[in-house]
Write a protein that holds these residues in place. Structure first.
Motif, PDB file in Angstrom:
ATOM      1  N   TRP A  33      37.852  13.557  38.897  1.00  0.00           N
ATOM      2  CA  TRP A  33      36.599  14.252  38.053  1.00  0.00           C
ATOM      3  C   TRP A  33      35.373  13.944  38.949  1.00  0.00           C
ATOM      4  CZ3 TRP A  33      34.147  17.565  35.941  1.00  0.00           C
ATOM      5  CH2 TRP A  33      32.765  17.190  35.170  1.00  0.00           C
ATOM      6  N   ALA A  35      31.956  14.671  39.211  1.00  0.00           N
ATOM      7  CA  ALA A  35      30.671  15.504  38.488  1.00  0.00           C
ATOM      8  C   ALA A  35      29.613  15.857  39.174  1.00  0.00           C
ATOM      9  CB  ALA A  35      30.265  14.376  37.511  1.00  0.00           C
ATOM     10  N   GLU A  37      26.551  15.487  38.739  1.00  0.00           N
ATOM     11  CA  GLU A  37      25.453  14.389  38.539  1.00  0.00           C
ATOM     12  C   GLU A  37      26.173  13.225  37.798  1.00  0.00           C
ATOM     13  OE1 GLU A  37      21.834  15.845  37.183  1.00  0.00           O
ATOM     14  OE2 GLU A  37      20.644  13.901  37.049  1.00  0.00           O
ATOM     15  N   GLY A  38      25.915  11.878  37.910  1.00  0.00           N
ATOM     16  CA  GLY A  38      26.490  10.799  37.407  1.00  0.00           C
ATOM     17  C   GLY A  38      27.926  10.555  37.556  1.00  0.00           C
ATOM     18  N   GLY A  39      28.747  10.516  36.521  1.00  0.00           N
ATOM     19  CA  GLY A  39      30.244  10.534  36.495  1.00  0.00           C
ATOM     20  C   GLY A  39      30.671   9.014  36.528  1.00  0.00           C
ATOM     21  N   LEU A  40      29.676   7.967  36.823  1.00  0.00           N
ATOM     22  CA  LEU A  40      30.321   6.624  36.696  1.00  0.00           C
ATOM     23  C   LEU A  40      29.767   5.860  35.264  1.00  0.00           C
ATOM     24  CD1 LEU A  40      29.525   5.717  40.480  1.00  0.00           C
ATOM     25  CD2 LEU A  40      31.747   6.196  39.407  1.00  0.00           C
ATOM     26  N   LEU A  41      30.570   4.719  35.096  1.00  0.00           N
ATOM     27  CA  LEU A  41      30.059   4.142  33.889  1.00  0.00           C
ATOM     28  C   LEU A  41      29.039   3.221  33.966  1.00  0.00           C
ATOM     29  CD1 LEU A  41      33.321   3.629  31.835  1.00  0.00           C
ATOM     30  CD2 LEU A  41      31.750   5.679  31.707  1.00  0.00           C
ATOM     31  N   GLY A  42      27.882   3.204  33.429  1.00  0.00           N
ATOM     32  CA  GLY A  42      26.762   2.605  33.644  1.00  0.00           C
ATOM     33  C   GLY A  42      27.055   0.929  33.257  1.00  0.00           C
ATOM     34  N   ASN A  43      27.850   0.651  32.211  1.00  0.00           N
ATOM     35  CA  ASN A  43      28.197  -0.718  31.988  1.00  0.00           C
ATOM     36  C   ASN A  43      29.318  -1.278  32.612  1.00  0.00           C
ATOM     37  OD1 ASN A  43      30.098   0.578  30.737  1.00  0.00           O
ATOM     38  ND2 ASN A  43      29.966   0.004  28.795  1.00  0.00           N
ATOM     39  N   LEU A  44      29.763  -0.893  33.924  1.00  0.00           N
ATOM     40  CA  LEU A  44      30.692  -1.362  34.691  1.00  0.00           C
ATOM     41  C   LEU A  44      30.248  -1.436  36.026  1.00  0.00           C
ATOM     42  CD1 LEU A  44      33.885   0.552  33.542  1.00  0.00           C
ATOM     43  CD2 LEU A  44      33.262  -1.810  32.564  1.00  0.00           C
ATOM     44  N   GLU A  48      34.885  -1.834  39.489  1.00  0.00           N
ATOM     45  CA  GLU A  48      35.445  -1.660  38.065  1.00  0.00           C
ATOM     46  C   GLU A  48      35.663  -0.080  37.803  1.00  0.00           C
ATOM     47  OE1 GLU A  48      34.506  -4.975  34.902  1.00  0.00           O
ATOM     48  OE2 GLU A  48      32.680  -3.947  36.024  1.00  0.00           O
ATOM     49  N   LEU A  52      39.180   1.865  37.285  1.00  0.00           N
ATOM     50  CA  LEU A  52      39.557   2.219  35.941  1.00  0.00           C
ATOM     51  C   LEU A  52      40.590   3.195  35.558  1.00  0.00           C
ATOM     52  CD1 LEU A  52      38.516   1.662  33.216  1.00  0.00           C
ATOM     53  CD2 LEU A  52      36.905   3.390  33.081  1.00  0.00           C
ATOM     54  N   ARG A 106      36.935   7.179  44.058  1.00  0.00           N
ATOM     55  CA  ARG A 106      37.561   6.844  42.452  1.00  0.00           C
ATOM     56  C   ARG A 106      38.981   8.047  42.461  1.00  0.00           C
ATOM     57  NH1 ARG A 106      33.998   8.064  37.405  1.00  0.00           N
ATOM     58  NH2 ARG A 106      34.527  10.281  38.032  1.00  0.00           N
ATOM     59  N   LEU A 116      39.563  17.925  38.751  1.00  0.00           N
ATOM     60  CA  LEU A 116      38.400  18.845  38.181  1.00  0.00           C
ATOM     61  C   LEU A 116      37.043  18.596  39.014  1.00  0.00           C
ATOM     62  CD1 LEU A 116      39.081  18.267  34.423  1.00  0.00           C
ATOM     63  CD2 LEU A 116      39.765  20.230  35.636  1.00  0.00           C
TER      64      LEU A 116
END
Lengths: 174, 236
Positions: A33, A35, A37-44, A48, A52, A106, A116
């Motif tokens: 994936w 993206a 803009e963004g695309g990563l998890l902020g709390n990891l 990680e 993931l 990733r 995608l």
């Protein structure tokens, strides 16, 4: 005649959201994936985030995975020291260009059958980043099917073929 | 409707616990909702034990043994699971709900889906299980803290003797009531919080609203469930 491996649909907004959900639901296992803009998890942490999707679908975190990541990091221009600092950092500390490179890394780690892409990922990245990512992903994912969605066409070097929007609408209606 | 759908989906996601990614979230949530809440729960338990015993024994004049037995009955059957649920709701459900709402608003839930990761399996399942375990164990810690305080208040240096008389005075079913209620209340708090976090407006204004609504709805769910437990207890 084999179907094209890389397809671009010129769409945006809700149609694109629906198309992304549709294609993601059709393919089991991890998906790449990219993206815009963004695309990563902020709390990891970054490391990680990188493993993931692969780990969640049962990929072994073994020497092969480590070698794949190291090869990808080298391809993207990060040496061992820079990689180590980058992997320990939080997502909030990353700039857009680094985030887009990490999305490609990733994707390489997940070894998906389907990738995608939001076309903004191509257009917001520098030429150097795109070249490095293309080389890395072409080598690492030779058999993956790619679907790009966005109003602007992906760069020609990536080899996407335009598909008519009617085909997409037909697929979404089914 | 979303809540029922979420409840229906949860059991089917249980096999994902075999993945370390989900177990990692479970451990983080256990630490946040369980371990970090221990001091507060023990403090409230001590206060409740002291208040009840002081009222029964010193103010009303109930015997020491009778006071401790009443404290045990009230604590194990009602106060420990209920007050633990209230503390956990105030402390954890708002955090849980706002975290998920923020992930939804920033598109991270969609990012998970597009990577082939089911948000219910990765985000909701470990939170619900962690809250169930935390609520169950914390209810027991609460009861233990209250009873130890009560025994000390009644018997002073003979607190161990006072406490040792209790098992004979209480039915086994009452000892089971406390952890069972804890499990159910924990599940209710987490499911309500996760459901509110995952569904709502896609605007940053929704994050504090989600946190506040999760708390109100979790309180409502806990009190309704407690009423059902009381009705169930009367029917036995």
């Amino acid at each position: 005649m084999t179907p094209p491996q890389r397809i671009w649909y010129a769409c945006d907004g809700k149609v694109r959201d629906a198309a992304l959900a549709h294609f993601a639901a059709q393919q089991s296992g991890p998906k790449g994936w990219l993206a815009g803009e963004g695309g990563l998890l902020g709390n990891l942490r970054v490391w990680e985030n990188m493993i993931l999707a692969a780990a969640h679908h049962g990929a072994a975190l073994d020497a092969a995975m480590e070698a794949r990541l190291q090869q990808g990091l080298a391809c993207l221009g990060w040496d061992a020291a820079a990689s180590s600092a980058l992997f320990q950092s939080t997502v909030a500390a990353l700039d857009g260009e680094t985030t887009r490179k990490l999305l490609a890394l990733r994707t390489l780690a997940a070894q998906p059958a389907l990738v995608l892409v939001q076309c903004e990922w191509f257009h917001r990245s520098s030429t150097a980043t795109l070249d490095a990512c293309r080389m890395m992903l072409d080598q690492g994912l030779p058999n993956a099917r790619w679907i790009a969605l966005g109003t602007d066409a992906p760069p020609a070097a990536w080899g996407f073929q335009s598909a008519p929007l009617s085909e997409l609408n037909h697929a979404l209606e089914r | 409707m979303n809540l029922l759908r979420l409840l229906w989906r949860l059991p089917s996601t249980l096999p994902w616990l075999l993945r370390w990614t989900v177990r990692r979230v479970l451990l983080k949530q256990l630490y946040f909702s369980g371990v970090q809440a221990i001091p507060l729960i023990v403090l409230v338990g001590v206060a409740v034990g002291a208040i009840i015993v002081s009222q029964l024994h010193y103010a009303i004049g109930q015997s020491g043994e009778g006071s401790l037995k009443l404290l045990a009955i009230v604590t194990l059957s009602e106060l420990a699971p209920l007050l633990t649920a209230i503390v956990l709701t105030a402390r954890s459900s708002s955090a849980m709900s706002s975290e998920l709402a923020l992930m939804r608003v920033t598109g991270e839930i969609d990012h998970l889906r597009l990577q082939g990761i089911d948000p219910v399996a990765y985000l909701v399942l470990p939170r619900v299980l962690a809250m169930m375990v935390a609520s169950c164990l914390l209810s027991c810690y609460f009861a233990l803290a209250a009873l130890l305080t009560g025994a000390f208040g009644v018997g002073n240096l003979n607190w161990l003797l006072e406490l040792s008389r209790l098992p004979n005075a209480l039915p086994i079913s009452m000892l089971l009531w406390c952890p069972i209620k804890g499990l159910v209340f924990g599940a209710a708090i987490a499911v309500v919080a996760c459901n509110r976090g995952l569904h709502g407006f896609a605007s940053s204004n929704d994050v504090p609203i989600a946190a506040s609504q999760a708390v109100v709805r979790a309180f409502t769910a806990v009190f309704v469930l407690d009423l059902l437990f009381i009705v169930l207890g009367q029917m036995r």
